[in-house]
Design an enzyme around this catalytic site. Sequence first.
Site, PDB file in Angstrom:
ATOM      1  N   PHE A 385       0.776  -1.187   0.068  1.00 14.22           N
ATOM      2  CA  PHE A 385      -0.114  -0.118   0.021  1.00 14.22           C
ATOM      3  C   PHE A 385       0.597   1.353  -0.048  1.00 14.22           C
ATOM      4  CE2 PHE A 385      -1.670  -3.164   3.155  1.00 14.22           C
ATOM      5  CZ  PHE A 385      -2.509  -4.058   2.210  1.00 14.22           C
ATOM      6  N   CYS A 386       1.926   1.352  -0.704  1.00 13.88           N
ATOM      7  CA  CYS A 386       2.926   2.450  -0.685  1.00 13.88           C
ATOM      8  C   CYS A 386       3.257   3.002   0.586  1.00 13.88           C
ATOM      9  CB  CYS A 386       2.352   3.584  -1.370  1.00 13.88           C
ATOM     10  SG  CYS A 386       1.857   3.295  -3.172  1.00 13.88           S
TER      11      CYS A 386
END
Length: 467
Positions: A385-386
Amino acid sequence: MTAVDLEPRGTELIDELRATEYQRLDAQGHIYLDYTGAGLHARSQVEEHLRLLNDEVLGNPHSASPSSAAATALVERARAAVLRYFNAGDEYACIFTPNATGALRLVGESYPFAPGGRFLATFDNHNSVNGIRQFARAKRAQAAYVSLDTADLRVTDACLERHLRAADRTSPNLLAYPAQSNFSGVQHPLGWIERAHDLGWDVLLDCAAFVPTSRLDLSSVKPDFVAISFYKMFGYPSGIGALIARRERLACLQRPWFSGGTVLAATVQGQIAVPRTDHAMFEDGTVNYLAIPAVEIGLRHLERIGIDRISGRVEQLGTWLLGALRSLRHSDGSPATRVYGPQTWDRRGATIAFNFLHPNGRPVDERFVDLVAAQHRVSVRTGCFCNPGAGEVAFSIAPERLATVRLGRCTTVDDYLRRIGMASGGAVRASLGLASNCADVRGFLAFAAEFCDLASVPSDLPPRQAC
Ligand SMILES: Cc1ncc(COP(=O)(O)O)c(C=O)c1O
């Protein structure tokens, strides 16, 4: 929540809206649980925006023609609506950006980092915040991180305090953290803002994952810079975010360039540029004047429902979902999931990161989870998720290992994951939002039950494209 108490109370209005405004979800049998990725729009938001576009003649803003004046008025109305929604008063300015990342970048590239000063970020941050360290280093400021507690992925106050106290108050210092983690759902304390101010820091609060389901009241907490994306709040329009900044601190930012829209005048032969002030100095070129009016429409939609009602709704559903996921068991009694971050509904939002586990305790390959999810028409997110910092702590990746791996030599994502010692490509993230209902949770739990007693996954899963 017990079986007799499954229906959330006090949120009947949301069930009515689900049947009308978000009817497409049930028409398609879609279980949408990726609200931290993107919110969903109500049908009426799009209809109202479409009517406006079809009825008005709108030209490029900021000139004298009637079409331009009409566009300018709509943009300014939306700007005022954003400030009103967050109770920001005159102390704050609203700058429209393409997204939260654009807002974060504006701060990063313009912040007056200098030798002796610091950029301090929590491990738990989106890469769009992590990237600010490059701007800090380029101006020879120090970049440092505050680590997370392994058990609940929170920051201890003592650890933060130590870092804050290390600041040289004679140089500019910037603390950046998310009001809510896009990885674990942890809501980091807003009380840090005041403490950081006292110790000589400016505060950049990333609210992209917080404001879709929580109230941000800028009359009671005073971050210097706030970054948001509107599609995360109400789905439509995408492509618009905002930097909401204290005017006094905005004036301290130094833009690295000028452009159309940001200068009162510029000469070529004299090479002089006279910058505009306030928000106008930060909006490069022509703003998205056709989409920005839809922000006001979206805010009205949220206000009609009420953010407190939305918070209460996701808390009730999320408490149920979190408890049910944690108690999922294989038939031998071993746990079928591992949840990362807080294990109870305490100072957290409706974003739950976890892995399904095989009976032998290994995580189920997230690519297989994606396949089964698609069969169930379930939308969730898998990966990191970055947010690499939260992932590194959640997956217990030793710092020594990260320090020695030559990332430049990795040719594929799978190669990278192998080298850093990840047992899978990351976690599964289920997130609730405005239109979530009991049927979504029930459907999701039926999908989750598919992973009970799962001994192995197919060996021909596709290569990973990103993590
Ligand atoms: C906490 C957080 N910050 C920043 C971002 C970046 O948002 P955007 O991609 O809209 O710029 C995201 C996106 O998921 C996020 O969750």
